[in-house]
Scaffold this active site. Structure first.
Site, PDB file in Angstrom:
ATOM      1  N   VAL A 138       7.404  31.142  26.334  1.00  0.00           N
ATOM      2  CA  VAL A 138       8.511  32.079  26.128  1.00  0.00           C
ATOM      3  C   VAL A 138       9.818  31.304  26.006  1.00  0.00           C
ATOM      4  CG1 VAL A 138       9.739  34.066  27.084  1.00  0.00           C
ATOM      5  CG2 VAL A 138       7.318  33.763  27.590  1.00  0.00           C
ATOM      6  N   SER A 139      10.553  31.509  24.917  1.00  0.00           N
ATOM      7  CA  SER A 139      11.874  30.925  24.732  1.00  0.00           C
ATOM      8  C   SER A 139      11.823  29.398  24.882  1.00  0.00           C
ATOM      9  CB  SER A 139      12.852  31.568  25.731  1.00  0.00           C
ATOM     10  OG  SER A 139      14.178  31.236  25.423  1.00  0.00           O
ATOM     11  N   TRP A 140      12.500  28.818  25.877  1.00  0.00           N
ATOM     12  CA  TRP A 140      12.426  27.364  26.103  1.00  0.00           C
ATOM     13  C   TRP A 140      10.965  26.928  26.226  1.00  0.00           C
ATOM     14  CZ3 TRP A 140      10.335  23.957  29.524  1.00  0.00           C
ATOM     15  CH2 TRP A 140      10.876  22.657  29.598  1.00  0.00           C
TER      16      TRP A 140
END
Length: 297
Positions: free
Chosen positions: A108-110
């Protein structure tokens, strides 16, 4: 559901060289579908492992393995500057130490950058890959400057009023949908931990290897995401040979929380699994409660 009891994780420390990483494993209940592939979960920047609890409660059926980055949640501060290859190497060691040799990987994301790095570095261990609200790294199309400027500081993890006030500006999700679920198990990272995690991705891109990721991949994006514009997902989909793209309309950066059931239905469909609808309320985990007690004394 009043009779619902959360599936609490086993939390312990893994030693990776000189660095200790707080690790969590949720045990999956098979729900009559045979032994499912365990899921390795890479969280977003500054996010402690307990934030994955509502996901683990809803996405039952398989073991879920995640860990706190150095200086985040319960992991001690980093002892050195680290890069995504080290995160992937640490994840591999944690998996092997706990008897896992094949996993599905969700980032998720990073954590989507770490997930891509893991899938390339550990092709034989990676079955399928799910990338949520993420990019190819430094080659991304940047988000809203207002949101990005607030991302540079861990303040949203430390000050709940700041989070509530800036939630929509930051993530693009309606504050009413997401603040409670996101913040109930939130623990602030150390400033050093947060800056080192930000620094880990500086200059990093998956473009040198992305075409060689063999795993079947599901890319999920929100079209109201202020941090990672949806065009980044289209680019990932174009670059990954065996991928499909799903866009959640009206969703921001935190759709895994704010549009959880919809997202999980997409993931289940990708895995070819039957649906298991579990209606869960966010619960404060004992490990977070203990930490708050520690802060106040």
């Amino acid at each position: 559901m009043s009779d619902f009891h959360p599936n609490l994780p086993r939390i312990f420390f893994s030693k990776i060289g000189n660095q200790k990483l707080r690790t969590a494993i949720w045990s999956g209940a098979d729900k009559g579908f045979g032994k499912r592939t365990p899921l390795l979960f890479f969280n977003g920047i500054g996010a402690n492992l307990e934030i994955a609890q509502t996901f683990a409660d809803t996405f039952t059926g398989r073991d879920i393995i995640t860990f706190d980055m150095p200086g985040v949640g319960g992991s001690p501060d980093p002892t050195f500057l680290y890069r995504p290859w080290w995160v992937a190497k640490a994840a591999k060691q944690i998996l092997i130490d706990n008897g896992y040799d094949k996993v599905d990987v969700l980032g998720v994301s990073w954590g989507g950058g770490a997930a891509q790095q893991f899938a390339w570095q550990n092709k034989d261990m990676t079955h399928r890959l799910i990338l949520c609200a993420t990019t190819t790294g430094v080659t991304m199309v940047p988000g809203n400057p207002k949101a990005l400027s607030k991302m540079m500081s861990p303040k949203r993890y430390i000050d709940r009023d700041f989070l509530a006030k800036n939630f929509e500006t930051l993530y693009g999700d309606a504050a009413s949908e997401g603040v409670g679920e996101f913040s109930i198990n939130m623990m602030p990272p150390s400033v050093k931990g947060y800056l080192f995690q930000l620094g880990a991705m500086v200059g990093w891109s998956s473009l040198p290897f992305i075409r060689r990721i063999r795993a079947k991949t599901l890319v999920i994006m929100g079209d109201k995401d202020h941090i990672v514009p949806v065009v980044n997902g289209r680019f990932l989909h174009m670059m990954l040979k065996r991928s499909r793209l799903k866009i959640i309309h009206g969703a921001g950066h935190l759709f895994l929380l704010t549009r959880r059931q919809e997202t999980i239905d997409m993931i289940r469909d990708f895995f070819g699994e039957p649906e298991v609808h579990v209606d869960v309320e966010p619960v404060l985990l004992p490990s977070v409660k203990e930490t708050y007690v520690g802060w106040h004394h």
